[in-house]
Motif scaffolding. Structure first.
Motif, mmCIF file in Angstrom:
data_model
loop_
_atom_site.group_PDB
_atom_site.id
_atom_site.type_symbol
_atom_site.label_atom_id
_atom_site.label_comp_id
_atom_site.label_asym_id
_atom_site.label_seq_id
_atom_site.Cartn_x
_atom_site.Cartn_y
_atom_site.Cartn_z
ATOM 1 N N LYS A 41 0.830 -1.212 0.000
ATOM 2 C CA LYS A 41 0.000 0.000 0.000
ATOM 3 C C LYS A 41 0.861 1.257 0.000
ATOM 4 N N GLU A 42 1.943 1.267 0.757
ATOM 5 C CA GLU A 42 2.838 2.418 0.810
ATOM 6 C C GLU A 42 4.264 1.965 0.554
ATOM 7 N N CYS A 43 4.977 2.737 -0.252
ATOM 8 C CA CYS A 43 6.353 2.359 -0.579
ATOM 9 C C CYS A 43 7.173 3.600 -0.932
ATOM 10 N N GLU A 44 8.379 3.674 -0.388
ATOM 11 C CA GLU A 44 9.349 4.692 -0.784
ATOM 12 C C GLU A 44 10.519 3.977 -1.445
ATOM 13 N N SER A 45 11.042 4.561 -2.502
ATOM 14 C CA SER A 45 12.125 3.912 -3.242
ATOM 15 C C SER A 45 13.263 4.886 -3.481
ATOM 16 N N GLU A 46 14.476 4.363 -3.527
ATOM 17 C CA GLU A 46 15.645 5.158 -3.907
ATOM 18 C C GLU A 46 16.576 4.300 -4.744
ATOM 19 N N THR A 47 17.234 4.949 -5.705
ATOM 20 C CA THR A 47 18.101 4.234 -6.638
ATOM 21 C C THR A 47 19.523 4.747 -6.534
ATOM 22 N N GLN A 48 20.462 3.829 -6.427
ATOM 23 C CA GLN A 48 21.880 4.153 -6.449
ATOM 24 C C GLN A 48 22.545 3.256 -7.476
ATOM 25 N N GLY A 49 22.981 3.846 -8.574
ATOM 26 C CA GLY A 49 23.539 3.059 -9.662
ATOM 27 C C GLY A 49 22.473 2.165 -10.268
ATOM 28 N N ARG A 50 22.729 0.869 -10.303
ATOM 29 C CA ARG A 50 21.756 -0.080 -10.854
ATOM 30 C C ARG A 50 20.913 -0.734 -9.762
ATOM 31 N N ASN A 51 21.155 -0.347 -8.506
ATOM 32 C CA ASN A 51 20.424 -0.961 -7.393
ATOM 33 C C ASN A 51 19.305 -0.043 -6.888
ATOM 34 N N THR A 52 18.104 -0.605 -6.794
ATOM 35 C CA THR A 52 16.948 0.119 -6.268
ATOM 36 C C THR A 52 16.522 -0.512 -4.947
ATOM 37 N N THR A 53 16.349 0.329 -3.926
ATOM 38 C CA THR A 53 15.912 -0.135 -2.617
ATOM 39 C C THR A 53 14.521 0.401 -2.319
ATOM 40 N N HIS A 54 13.619 -0.489 -1.933
ATOM 41 C CA HIS A 54 12.258 -0.106 -1.569
ATOM 42 C C HIS A 54 12.120 -0.162 -0.050
ATOM 43 N N TYR A 55 11.349 0.773 0.499
ATOM 44 C CA TYR A 55 11.064 0.794 1.931
ATOM 45 C C TYR A 55 9.571 0.595 2.115
ATOM 46 N N ILE A 56 9.190 -0.545 2.707
ATOM 47 C CA ILE A 56 7.779 -0.859 2.900
ATOM 48 C C ILE A 56 7.496 -1.056 4.384
ATOM 49 N N LYS A 57 6.221 -1.019 4.750
ATOM 50 C CA LYS A 57 5.848 -1.203 6.153
ATOM 51 C C LYS A 57 6.065 -2.657 6.577
ATOM 52 N N ARG A 58 6.566 -2.834 7.807
ATOM 53 C CA ARG A 58 6.820 -4.190 8.321
ATOM 54 C C ARG A 58 5.524 -4.990 8.474
ATOM 55 N N ASP A 59 4.390 -4.300 8.563
ATOM 56 C CA ASP A 59 3.110 -4.999 8.712
ATOM 57 C C ASP A 59 2.879 -6.012 7.600
ATOM 58 N N LEU A 60 3.440 -5.739 6.423
ATOM 59 C CA LEU A 60 3.278 -6.656 5.295
ATOM 60 C C LEU A 60 3.976 -7.984 5.561
ATOM 61 N N LEU A 61 5.117 -7.932 6.266
ATOM 62 C CA LEU A 61 5.894 -9.136 6.589
ATOM 63 C C LEU A 61 6.334 -9.070 8.054
ATOM 64 N N PRO A 62 5.426 -9.322 8.990
ATOM 65 C CA PRO A 62 5.791 -9.195 10.409
ATOM 66 C C PRO A 62 6.840 -10.212 10.850
ATOM 67 N N ASN A 63 6.813 -11.429 10.285
ATOM 68 C CA ASN A 63 7.765 -12.476 10.674
ATOM 69 C C ASN A 63 8.828 -12.648 9.594
ATOM 70 N N SER A 64 9.588 -11.601 9.373
ATOM 71 C CA SER A 64 10.633 -11.642 8.347
ATOM 72 C C SER A 64 11.985 -11.365 8.971
ATOM 73 N N TYR A 65 13.036 -11.800 8.286
ATOM 74 C CA TYR A 65 14.396 -11.665 8.804
ATOM 75 C C TYR A 65 15.316 -11.158 7.704
ATOM 76 N N ILE A 66 16.460 -10.622 8.109
ATOM 77 C CA ILE A 66 17.412 -10.092 7.165
ATOM 78 C C ILE A 66 17.923 -11.197 6.235
ATOM 79 N N ASN A 67 18.182 -10.832 4.989
ATOM 80 C CA ASN A 67 18.676 -11.731 3.927
ATOM 81 C C ASN A 67 17.635 -12.740 3.452
#
Length: 459
Positions: A183-209
């Protein structure tokens, strides 16, 4: 005996599985039958991995009871106290040979029956206390129930999950298109890599990598960080994952693509590969190892090791050096090397050249203790047969600049002392799931052949 205290009677396999298990029952009392000590004594001199655990258990029991008189050993010796708020129970040795055979319900000819009879006797002598037989032997639990013992349990202190189906897979698969769920997303691009920032509510039981994929076969991402409110996700794209390449090998499905991304990532120190037989665990690990050692020069050597099954734990009777003795157990590696070089004009010459160029060393798990491995890529195969303590011994050998790949199939455990939920492989998957330097992938799908795929699904 305090009324509220539980009396736990330990079977031999509990102390073999975890030698210090008798310290895990908090304020409750622990009873070790004499038959258990005899079984430990008979196991400690065998030429098997469990003999070490038997010796450790005997030594731990002796350290606890060393200053006790014979009367105290029979009545109970206070266990070490963790803290002042949580008092500990007592440890006692029960002489089950002193039981009147005419009054017990089971034959005294079997050790299991003696241990069950001990629990039944204690149940009769302590009607106000709960008496529990703790054993990993399913058949023994059934026999104990049939003989009239009210409470029988498995030892679960070391189990991080109750059912293997709850084991983290290392990725999350969304139904439909991934962006339909956001529903909500912020994105930033550095070179060829794009990073999205989403609310943790979408994936409450998630871990790094952990990886993110969808059924729409468009999106593929990887969780790189986050806090209580947001998650940062690097957009990998399916095309880039499926275009991964190592030593001439390309991924056959998205699961292999995620695995190759983790295997080729120099910032990841531990990669755990699980999945059915024929899903490509060994081949991917070897291909990416050769790519990083020979082509990229990231590591100096490849060390290949695995547990030897209990039916043949002793490798001393095989001729030759340690590496030659290990060769039969590491045929999966040499088979994979042949697959990687089957198109070469002189395959045997290529294999010899690669073995020398990549400095591939075959080592036995039995001889890994005490080593310090630097600047190497370690391939640990078939680690579903290892206990948590054995895996800890191997992983703690890894020094600076070393990467370790642990692979195994939890459906093919050869050890009599392990199940899918108590395997060391399951243990490290759960323990390392939120460690920034590790990645875990469950390779879903058999790609070896249609025969292997049908057998995996239907046998």
């Amino acid at each position: 005996m305090t009324v509220n205290k539980i009396i736990y009677v330990l079977d031999t396999n509990i102390l073999l599985h975890e030698p210090f298990a008798f310290l895990s029952f908090k304020e409750h009392d622990v009873v070790v039958p004499m038959t258990v000590l005899e079984e430990l004594d008979s196991i400690k001199d065998r030429n098997k991995d469990v003999s070490r655990d038997a010796r450790v258990a005997i030594r731990a029991l002796e350290d606890t009871l060393v200053n006790a008189s014979p009367e105290q050993v029979l009545s109970g010796v206070k266990l070490p106290q963790n803290d002042e708020l949580h008092p500990s129970g007592c440890l006692s040795i029960f002489n089950d040979y002193a039981l009147d055979e005419s009054k017990v319900k089971l034959s005294f000819n079997e050790n299991d029956n003696r241990i069950i009879s001990t629990a039944i006797y204690l149940q009769a002598q302590n009607p106000k206390n709960k008496v529990v037989l703790v054993t990993k032997d399913i058949n023994m639990r059934l026999k104990a129930k049939g003989a009239g013992l009210a409470f029988v349990e498995d030892y679960r202190t070391d189990q991080l999950i109750d059912d293997i189906q709850f084991l983290t897979k290392g990725y999350h698969q969304f139904t439909g298109d991934f962006w339909q769920h956001v529903k909500e997303c912020e994105s930033e691009t550095q070179g060829r890599n794009t990073t999205h920032y989403i609310k943790r509510d979408l994936l409450p039981n998630s871990y790094i990598n952990e990886y993110l994929i969808d059924e729409g076969e468009h999106f593929a991402g990887k969780i790189t960080g986050g806090d209580d409110e947001k998650l940062s996700i690097v957009d990998l794209s399916r095309e880039r994952l499926m275009a991964k390449q190592a030593w001439g090998i390309h991924p056959k499905n998205i699961y292999q693509g995620m695995a190759m991304d983790a295997l080729l990532d120099p910032t990841i120190d531990l990669v755990i590969l699980t999945g059915p037989a024929g899903c490509g665990k060994t081949l991917l690990a070897l291909a990416t190892a050769l790519e990083q050692v020979i082509e990229r020069g990231l590591y100096d050597k490849i060390i290949v090791t695995r547990s030897t099954p209990e039916i043949a734990e002793s490798i001393g009777f095989l001729p030759g050096t340690e590496e030659e003795k290990m060769a039969p157990w590491l045929a999966a590696i040499t088979d994979s090397l042949e697959v990687l070089h089957k198109q070469d004009e002189n395959m045997n010459g290529s294999l010899d050249y690669i073995m020398d160029k990549a400095n591939i060393q075959f080592k036995s798990v039995n001889f890994m203790r005490g080593r310090s491995i630097q600047n190497a890529l370690v391939l640990l195969d078939e680690c579903q047969n290892l206990t948590a303590s054995q895996l800890k011994t191997i992983i703690t050998r890894c020094g600076e600049g070393t990467k370790i790949v642990c692979s195994g199939n939890l459906a093919q455990i050869d050890s009599n002392y392990l199940t899918a939920v108590t395997s060391g492989l399951t243990y490290i998957v759960e323990r390392f799931k939120d460690f920034p330097g590790s990645s875990n992938i469950n390779l879903n799908g058999v790609v070896r052949s249609r025969l292997a795929s049908f057998a995996e699904e239907n046998l």
